[in-house]
Design an enzyme around this catalytic site. Structure first.
Site, PDB file in Angstrom:
ATOM      1  N   GLU A 162      42.905  44.898  16.760  1.00  0.00           N
ATOM      2  CA  GLU A 162      43.476  43.284  16.750  1.00  0.00           C
ATOM      3  C   GLU A 162      42.408  42.376  16.372  1.00  0.00           C
ATOM      4  OE1 GLU A 162      44.709  42.607  20.793  1.00  0.00           O
ATOM      5  OE2 GLU A 162      46.158  44.131  20.755  1.00  0.00           O
ATOM      6  N   ARG A 203      47.926  48.354  25.746  1.00  0.00           N
ATOM      7  CA  ARG A 203      46.807  48.280  24.931  1.00  0.00           C
ATOM      8  C   ARG A 203      47.190  48.907  23.792  1.00  0.00           C
ATOM      9  NH1 ARG A 203      45.196  44.404  27.495  1.00  0.00           N
ATOM     10  NH2 ARG A 203      43.422  43.984  28.488  1.00  0.00           N
ATOM     11  N   LEU A 251      53.486  52.477  36.372  1.00  0.00           N
ATOM     12  CA  LEU A 251      54.264  51.862  37.171  1.00  0.00           C
ATOM     13  C   LEU A 251      53.659  51.211  38.103  1.00  0.00           C
ATOM     14  CD1 LEU A 251      57.534  51.658  37.625  1.00  0.00           C
ATOM     15  CD2 LEU A 251      57.320  53.176  39.569  1.00  0.00           C
ATOM     16  N   GLY A 252      52.649  50.208  37.812  1.00  0.00           N
ATOM     17  CA  GLY A 252      51.683  49.456  38.458  1.00  0.00           C
ATOM     18  C   GLY A 252      52.395  48.117  38.909  1.00  0.00           C
ATOM     19  N   ARG A 253      51.541  47.124  39.029  1.00  0.00           N
ATOM     20  CA  ARG A 253      52.044  45.692  39.295  1.00  0.00           C
ATOM     21  C   ARG A 253      52.996  45.144  38.154  1.00  0.00           C
ATOM     22  NH1 ARG A 253      46.452  45.070  40.899  1.00  0.00           N
ATOM     23  NH2 ARG A 253      45.957  45.655  38.689  1.00  0.00           N
ATOM     24  N   ILE A 254      52.625  45.390  36.886  1.00  0.00           N
ATOM     25  CA  ILE A 254      53.472  44.909  35.806  1.00  0.00           C
ATOM     26  C   ILE A 254      54.706  46.083  35.452  1.00  0.00           C
ATOM     27  CG2 ILE A 254      53.567  44.125  33.288  1.00  0.00           C
ATOM     28  CD1 ILE A 254      50.499  43.540  33.678  1.00  0.00           C
ATOM     29  N   ASP A 281      53.261  44.217  21.245  1.00  0.00           N
ATOM     30  CA  ASP A 281      52.390  43.221  21.441  1.00  0.00           C
ATOM     31  C   ASP A 281      51.106  43.396  21.286  1.00  0.00           C
ATOM     32  OD1 ASP A 281      52.106  40.146  22.440  1.00  0.00           O
ATOM     33  OD2 ASP A 281      51.163  41.234  24.277  1.00  0.00           O
ATOM     34  N   ARG A 297      50.010  58.709  36.701  1.00  0.00           N
ATOM     35  CA  ARG A 297      49.422  60.141  37.047  1.00  0.00           C
ATOM     36  C   ARG A 297      49.604  60.405  38.235  1.00  0.00           C
ATOM     37  NH1 ARG A 297      43.597  57.194  35.991  1.00  0.00           N
ATOM     38  NH2 ARG A 297      44.970  55.877  37.021  1.00  0.00           N
ATOM     39  N   HIS A 299      49.481  39.842  20.754  1.00  0.00           N
ATOM     40  CA  HIS A 299      48.902  39.711  22.077  1.00  0.00           C
ATOM     41  C   HIS A 299      48.896  38.519  22.901  1.00  0.00           C
ATOM     42  CE1 HIS A 299      45.588  42.208  24.350  1.00  0.00           C
ATOM     43  NE2 HIS A 299      46.271  41.430  25.148  1.00  0.00           N
TER      44      HIS A 299
HETATM   45  P1  NAP Z   1      47.930  48.294  37.534  1.00  0.00           P
HETATM   46  O1  NAP Z   1      48.756  47.674  38.623  1.00  0.00           O
HETATM   47  O2  NAP Z   1      46.461  48.890  37.526  1.00  0.00           O
HETATM   48  O3  NAP Z   1      48.880  49.485  36.924  1.00  0.00           O
HETATM   49  C1  NAP Z   1      48.414  50.254  36.101  1.00  0.00           C
HETATM   50  C2  NAP Z   1      49.550  51.603  36.151  1.00  0.00           C
HETATM   51  O4  NAP Z   1      49.083  52.635  35.056  1.00  0.00           O
HETATM   52  C3  NAP Z   1      49.531  52.310  37.437  1.00  0.00           C
HETATM   53  O5  NAP Z   1      50.953  52.684  37.760  1.00  0.00           O
HETATM   54  C4  NAP Z   1      48.885  53.672  37.047  1.00  0.00           C
HETATM   55  O6  NAP Z   1      49.426  54.791  38.081  1.00  0.00           O
HETATM   56  C5  NAP Z   1      49.237  53.917  35.823  1.00  0.00           C
HETATM   57  N1  NAP Z   1      48.433  54.670  34.838  1.00  0.00           N
HETATM   58  C6  NAP Z   1      46.969  54.795  34.773  1.00  0.00           C
HETATM   59  N2  NAP Z   1      46.465  55.706  33.870  1.00  0.00           N
HETATM   60  C7  NAP Z   1      47.785  56.389  33.431  1.00  0.00           C
HETATM   61  C8  NAP Z   1      47.896  57.518  32.616  1.00  0.00           C
HETATM   62  N3  NAP Z   1      46.810  57.967  32.284  1.00  0.00           N
HETATM   63  N4  NAP Z   1      49.248  58.063  32.449  1.00  0.00           N
HETATM   64  C9  NAP Z   1      50.085  57.254  33.175  1.00  0.00           C
HETATM   65  N5  NAP Z   1      50.012  56.098  34.146  1.00  0.00           N
HETATM   66  C10 NAP Z   1      48.570  55.689  34.167  1.00  0.00           C
HETATM   67  O7  NAP Z   1      47.697  47.236  36.304  1.00  0.00           O
HETATM   68  P2  NAP Z   1      48.811  46.038  35.800  1.00  0.00           P
HETATM   69  O8  NAP Z   1      48.452  44.734  36.462  1.00  0.00           O
HETATM   70  O9  NAP Z   1      50.169  46.627  35.959  1.00  0.00           O
HETATM   71  O10 NAP Z   1      48.221  45.976  34.252  1.00  0.00           O
HETATM   72  C11 NAP Z   1      48.417  47.236  33.566  1.00  0.00           C
HETATM   73  C12 NAP Z   1      47.742  46.887  32.093  1.00  0.00           C
HETATM   74  O11 NAP Z   1      48.578  46.093  31.283  1.00  0.00           O
HETATM   75  C13 NAP Z   1      46.344  46.224  32.075  1.00  0.00           C
HETATM   76  O12 NAP Z   1      45.424  47.045  32.215  1.00  0.00           O
HETATM   77  C14 NAP Z   1      46.354  45.609  30.558  1.00  0.00           C
HETATM   78  O13 NAP Z   1      45.695  46.737  29.809  1.00  0.00           O
HETATM   79  C15 NAP Z   1      47.894  45.541  30.022  1.00  0.00           C
HETATM   80  N6  NAP Z   1      48.229  44.036  29.903  1.00  0.00           N
HETATM   81  C16 NAP Z   1      48.577  43.625  28.910  1.00  0.00           C
HETATM   82  C17 NAP Z   1      48.728  42.463  28.618  1.00  0.00           C
HETATM   83  C18 NAP Z   1      49.181  41.560  27.402  1.00  0.00           C
HETATM   84  O14 NAP Z   1      48.837  40.581  27.158  1.00  0.00           O
HETATM   85  N7  NAP Z   1      49.753  42.570  26.489  1.00  0.00           N
HETATM   86  C19 NAP Z   1      48.701  41.369  29.703  1.00  0.00           C
HETATM   87  C20 NAP Z   1      48.364  41.871  30.889  1.00  0.00           C
HETATM   88  C21 NAP Z   1      47.992  43.225  30.868  1.00  0.00           C
HETATM   89  P3  NAP Z   1      48.498  55.873  38.283  1.00  0.00           P
HETATM   90  O15 NAP Z   1      47.089  55.436  38.747  1.00  0.00           O
HETATM   91  O16 NAP Z   1      49.095  56.548  39.432  1.00  0.00           O
HETATM   92  O17 NAP Z   1      48.493  56.591  37.062  1.00  0.00           O
HETATM   93  C1  8YV Z   2      44.952  38.305  27.741  1.00  0.00           C
HETATM   94  C2  8YV Z   2      45.569  40.607  28.863  1.00  0.00           C
HETATM   95  O1  8YV Z   2      45.798  38.236  26.623  1.00  0.00           O
HETATM   96  O2  8YV Z   2      45.172  40.247  31.052  1.00  0.00           O
HETATM   97  C3  8YV Z   2      45.177  41.124  30.187  1.00  0.00           C
HETATM   98  O3  8YV Z   2      44.687  42.570  30.277  1.00  0.00           O
HETATM   99  O4  8YV Z   2      45.666  41.543  27.857  1.00  0.00           O
HETATM  100  C4  8YV Z   2      46.119  39.435  28.580  1.00  0.00           C
HETATM  101  O5  8YV Z   2      46.411  38.792  29.632  1.00  0.00           O
HETATM  102  C5  8YV Z   2      43.679  38.613  27.768  1.00  0.00           C
HETATM  103  O6  8YV Z   2      42.870  39.146  28.787  1.00  0.00           O
HETATM  104  C6  8YV Z   2      43.139  37.247  27.167  1.00  0.00           C
HETATM  105  O7  8YV Z   2      41.704  37.611  27.023  1.00  0.00           O
END
Ligand code: NAP
Ligand code: 8YV
Length: 333
Positions: free
Chosen positions: A273, A244, A164-167, A268, A187, A291
């Site tokens: 990948e 991921r 439950l972070g930013r996204i 996604d 956590r 992705h």
């Molecule tokens: P964020 O704000 O740092 O949020 C991460 C969340 O995950 C926090 O709420 C954290 O809470 C929780 N977390 C961390 N480890 C955990 C665990 N072991 N068990 C349960 N919860 C856990 O990050 P964000 O900006 O939301 O981005 C999250 C992730 O999305 C990125 O790191 C990236 O891998 C992925 N992403 C994917 C795409 C895509 O294209 N598909 C794009 C952007 C991002 P706690 O610290 O309290 O556990």
């Molecule tokens: C992108 C992502 O596809 O921000 C991330 O963590 O997985 C995606 O936004 C990637 O970073 C592009 O390299």
């Protein structure tokens, strides 16, 4: 030090600086860098000689969210001053090795939050309401022969968010607009959110209709969603992964989908990948995207701008805009 010179348009250029770019770094980020720096794309296949020539000159390293930057590579770059990642996830980067080498690491949080949350909801809706099959039903001229199978109602259903972070919070806001009840696991509990907390992914899975995964990748979350969690999710419920590929045990997921252990999945991200297990290709209860959760013109430009601004800040001794948390913490000490 950094040499400045003026180009023909009267703009100051940091002309002598060399930047190494990891393979497949986004073109918009490269374009911004190339306007100012000499950019060389690193090719692991080119052999050590190619890197040996560039290594003593490379002051910046440009990477993407999926880039793998091991400590061994950083150790070959003695002049490195800055590592700027185009992406919020940086699980492939050896951040501790970078810190030990005195190299700050930045990423692009926030600017992609809306897009990723939008795609998470798109996958929820697509898999539950059979959108890809419905599209094929019409295109293939099957409508006159009969109706589609019924879908699963999304509005009012139970949403579970892993991370439950930013996204994750942006997904929760969207789910709330669909009158969904919202529960989550992290956590550390976030009581200020007002959502229902479960201490484990399995406990959360047992209580929801849609389980959306949006944690960082890396060792701490590897296979957080495993056979036990999928069993708890159950045959009426769906998994969506926009985090991921490493967070989900893909082998267990394929088995669960094939065996009816869960109702379906929207994916996604994948373990290896751009390879996607062929078993998933033909499953009607699965929606697959490559992705692309942050892949809109607007957001890619914002990511490129921020990654570039971080690189420039780092190379000109200015405060970094968005250091990764480990670097922000080490800078505060
Ligand atoms: P964020 O704000 O740092 O949020 C991460 C969340 O995950 C926090 O709420 C954290 O809470 C929780 N977390 C961390 N480890 C955990 C665990 N072991 N068990 C349960 N919860 C856990 O990050 P964000 O900006 O939301 O981005 C999250 C992730 O999305 C990125 O790191 C990236 O891998 C992925 N992403 C994917 C795409 C895509 O294209 N598909 C794009 C952007 C991002 P706690 O610290 O309290 O556990
Ligand atoms: C992108 C992502 O596809 O921000 C991330 O963590 O997985 C995606 O936004 C990637 O970073 C592009 O390299």
């Amino acid at each position: 030090m950094i040499g400045q010179s003026m180009n023909s348009r009267g703009v100051f250029r940091l002309s002598q600086l060399d930047i190494l770019a990891m393979p497949k770094v986004h073109p918009l980020y490269l374009q911004a860098l190339k306007a100012v720096y000499k950019v060389h794309t690193y090719s692991p296949e080119a052999g050590p000689e190619a890197l040996a020539e560039l290594a003593p000159r490379s002051v910046g390293l440009a990477a993407g969210g999926e880039s793998v930057v091991p400590g061994a590579l950083l150790a070959q770059l003695p002049a490195l001053k800055m590592l700027s990642v185009f992406g919020v996830g940086y699980d492939g980067i050896d951040v501790q090795a970078a810190i030990a080498q005195g190299v700050p690491v930045t990423h692009t949080p926030g600017v992609l939050t809306d897009d990723v949350a939008d795609l998470a909801m798109a996958l929820v809706l697509s898999v539950a309401r059979l959108v890809p099959q419905a599209d094929q039903h019409v295109r293939q001229g099957r409508w006159p022969q009969g109706a589609m199978p019924l879908g699963r109602k999304v509005s009012g259903a139970r949403m579970g968010i892993v991370g439950l972070g930013r996204i994750g919070q942006a997904i929760a806001r969207r789910a709330a607009a669909f009158n969904m009840s919202i529960a989550y696991t992290t956590r550390t509990e976030k009581p200020e959110s007002g959502y229902t907390y479960y201490p484990t992914a399995a406990a959360l899975a047992a209580a929801v209709d849609f389980l959306v995964v949006i944690t960082p990748g890396g060792a701490g979350t590897r296979h957080l969603i495993n056979a036990e969690v999928l069993q708890a999710l159950g045959p009426q419920s769906y998994l969506v992964n926009v985090a991921r590929g490493s967070v989900v045990d893909e082998e267990a997921l394929v088995k669960a989908l094939a065996g009816g252990v869960i109702a379906g999945a929207g994916l996604d991200v994948f373990a290896n990948e751009p390879q996607v297990p062929e078993a998933l290709w033909s499953m009607p209860n699965v929606v697959l995207t490559p992705h692309m959760a942050s892949a809109t013109h607007q957001t890619r430009q914002a990511m490129a701008d921020l990654a570039f601004a971080n690189m420039q800040a780092g190379l000109s001794g200015q405060p970094l805009l968005t250091p990764v948390p480990e670097c922000a913490a080490s800078q505060e000490r």
